[in-house]
Design an enzyme around this catalytic site. Structure first.
Site, short mmCIF file in Angstrom:
data_model
loop_
_atom_site.label_atom_id
_atom_site.label_comp_id
_atom_site.label_asym_id
_atom_site.label_seq_id
_atom_site.Cartn_x
_atom_site.Cartn_y
_atom_site.Cartn_z
N GLU A 1 -33.30 4.11 14.96
CA GLU A 1 -32.28 3.00 14.98
C GLU A 1 -33.63 1.62 15.25
O GLU A 1 -34.03 1.83 15.76
CB GLU A 1 -31.51 2.71 16.61
CG GLU A 1 -30.69 1.96 15.55
CD GLU A 1 -30.59 0.34 16.50
OE1 GLU A 1 -31.05 -0.19 15.22
OE2 GLU A 1 -30.26 -0.07 17.57
N CYS B 1 -31.12 -6.05 17.57
CA CYS B 1 -31.31 -5.38 15.92
C CYS B 1 -30.10 -6.18 15.10
O CYS B 1 -30.43 -5.89 13.98
CB CYS B 1 -30.97 -4.42 16.11
SG CYS B 1 -31.53 -3.50 17.54
C1 SIN Z 1 -24.85 -3.06 19.93
O1 SIN Z 1 -24.62 -1.71 19.74
O2 SIN Z 1 -23.62 -3.85 20.09
C2 SIN Z 1 -26.06 -3.31 18.83
C3 SIN Z 1 -27.35 -2.98 19.33
C4 SIN Z 1 -28.34 -4.07 18.16
O3 SIN Z 1 -28.00 -5.67 18.07
O4 SIN Z 1 -29.25 -4.57 19.48
#
Ligand code: SIN
Length: 492
Positions: free
Chosen positions: A244, A278
């Site tokens: 990821e 992210c």
């Molecule tokens: C999420 O799992 O809520 C998003 C993670 C991210 O944007 O870093």
């Protein structure tokens, strides 16, 4: 108090290779923790996980789920400590750190319920045959700093549920959060060696990701590190590597959007967690009929953001994680301005009284004079609160500009036109798409992960159980009255 948890015990290294000192990015005078680390502990942890694997796998999913429920109870019990630690270590306001801990708790429910249902063994009666799911074995989980609890938790829980044993290497910025998680595993009564924690920075990570004792590697972090992990493991095609790796996410705003909702969702997308998600939006692509009004409202929202210390009331945004991140941001913004972007909500460093932190102002930069791309600004994940705005003539052009990136994690589209949204759903190259909602964030009940430079497989979300297992094809015996097999050119 030791910071590594190996074979069911908190242990200090006999001969530390170093000590991680975690200072809060919200105030460098706040030393959140000191964590000795040792490369020898990586071997110890992998070996403990390897020894624990056969019995853990045989224990069965129902008993593993009970233990994960006990872990969930511990998370609830220690929710305040976890939230305060996350806030200090990462610099996110306390209200936001609390939502992170809430997500950790609910992730257990989702993984044990709907998530497990996606990994059910299937009988194909008329074959006859079965698809079964087997755990990989020993899984390394390498966590990021931005969600030091939620993101590794979203991998640890499904990995353990499916019968893997784990070695968790947290971000060197989130070491204390990981210790609190290890305490929750310890108190839940997991068998020794099933969950292990090793602290450290780059040398620990390098040793772990190349360790011959691993069967799976689940990594959340930058694309540069992800590429290094893949390269270092090119000789082991059998190792499951789920990545990821972030994004350069676009939000498309079309003329018919509901402006009030769009501005709010977009401001959250760009500035929540100081832009360090992210899934944060960093590129806004707006059609020309609404561009001026959107920019005016967005700039006003950016200027209204209260930047401050994590424990101060009424703070929306804390600091970015480090001086390096802040410097990279300021340099990229300077380059954007010299290349034709106008700072309608200027960024820059900002002082928070009495705090030595890495604070910045949330920024909005609008492309002028036909410029759409600036190397180091529009093509680079800055992981900071900055929105670049590009005006386009049409939906076609908006989609083309949005796809001008190697990344492909998240996007958002603001329109009231279902056909326009469906075109985006067909043509935007992303793994997660939001309609009239912020690009930042995700539902744990849906798959999560990106394409292109954003990663591979499903490294998080509801299909995580599939990434934590491999499918075993089982061909069952033919019926007793089936004709005996025979082939030309061979006699029996
Ligand atoms: C999420 O799992 O809520 C998003 C993670 C991210 O944007 O870093």
């Amino acid at each position: 108090m030791p910071s590594d948890f190996i074979n069911g015990r908190f242990v200090d290294p006999a001969t530390p290779d170093g000590v991680l000192e975690v200072r809060s990015p919200a105030d460098q005078s706040d030393v959140v923790g000191r964590h000795p680390w040792s490369l020898a502990h990586v071997d110890d942890a992998v070996s403990a996980a390897r020894s624990a694997f056969p019995a853990w796998r045989r224990l069965g999913q129902a008993r593993r789920a009970e233990l994960l429920r006990a872990y969930q109870s511990q998370l609830k019990l220690h929710a305040d400590d976890l939230a305060r630690c996350i806030a200090r270590e990462i610099g996110k306001p306390l209200w936001e750190a609390k939502t992170e801990v809430g997500a950790m708790v609910s992730k257990v429910d989702v993984s044990l319920g709907e998530g497990a249902a996606y990994v059910k063994d299937t009988v194909i009666a008329d074959l006859p045959g079965e698809i079964r799911h087997r755990p990989h074995g020993v899984a390394a989980v390498l966590g990021p700093f931005n969600f030091p609890g939620h993101l590794p938790n979203g991998q640890l829980v499904p990995a353990l549920l499916m019968g893997n044993t784990v070695v968790f290497k947290p971000s060197d910025k989130g070491a204390g959060t990981a210790v609190l998680m290890a305490k929750c595993f310890e108190a839940a009564g997991f068998p020794a060696g099933v969950f292990n924690l090793v602290q450290g920075a780059v040398p620990t990570a390098e040793k772990l990701v190349t360790h011959p004792g691993l069967d799976a590697l689940l990594f959340t972090g930058s694309v540069q590190v992800g590429q290094r992990i893949v390269a270092a493991n090119a000789h082991r095609p059998g190792l499951m590597v789920a990545l990821e790796l972030g994004g350069k996410n676009a939000t498309l705003v079309l003329d018919d959007c509901e402006l009030e909702r769009t501005v709010r969702e977009l401001a959250f997308s760009g500035f929540a967690t100081a832009g360090q998600r992210c899934t944060a939006t960093s590129r806004v692509i707006v059609t020309k009929g609404i561009a001026e009004r959107l920019v005016e409202r967005l700039a006003a929202a950016a200027r209204s953001v209260t930047v401050g210390h994590v424990f101060d009331d009424g703070v929306f945004m804390g600091p970015v994680i480090s001086e390096a991140t802040r410097s990279q941001l300021l340099a990229a913004q300077a380059k954007a301005i010299s290349s034709g972007f106008e700072a309608v909500a200027p960024g820059g460093a900002v002082e928070v009284s009495g705090r030595r932190g890495f604070y910045v102002r949330p920024a909005v930069h609008v492309a002028r004079g036909g410029v759409t791309r600036v190397a180091g600004y529009t093509d680079t994940e800055l992981f900071a609160p900055d929105l670049s705005v590009v005006t386009v003539d049409s939906l076609d052009q908006a989609i083309a500009v949005a796809n001008e990136t190697d990344f492909g994690l998240s996007a958002a589209v603001f329109t009231q036109n279902g056909d326009a949204f469906e075109r985006c759903a067909d043509e935007l190259r992303v793994g997660v798409l939001h309609w009239n909602r912020s690009s930042a964030g995700a539902s744990g009940r849906l798959p999560f992960g990106g394409i292109g430079a954003s990663g591979n497989h499903r490294p998080a979300g509801i299909l995580m159980g599939q990434s934590c297992t491999y499918p075993l094809a089982v061909l069952l015996p033919q019926k007793a009255d089936a004709p005996l097999p025979s082939w030309p050119g061979i006699s029996f």
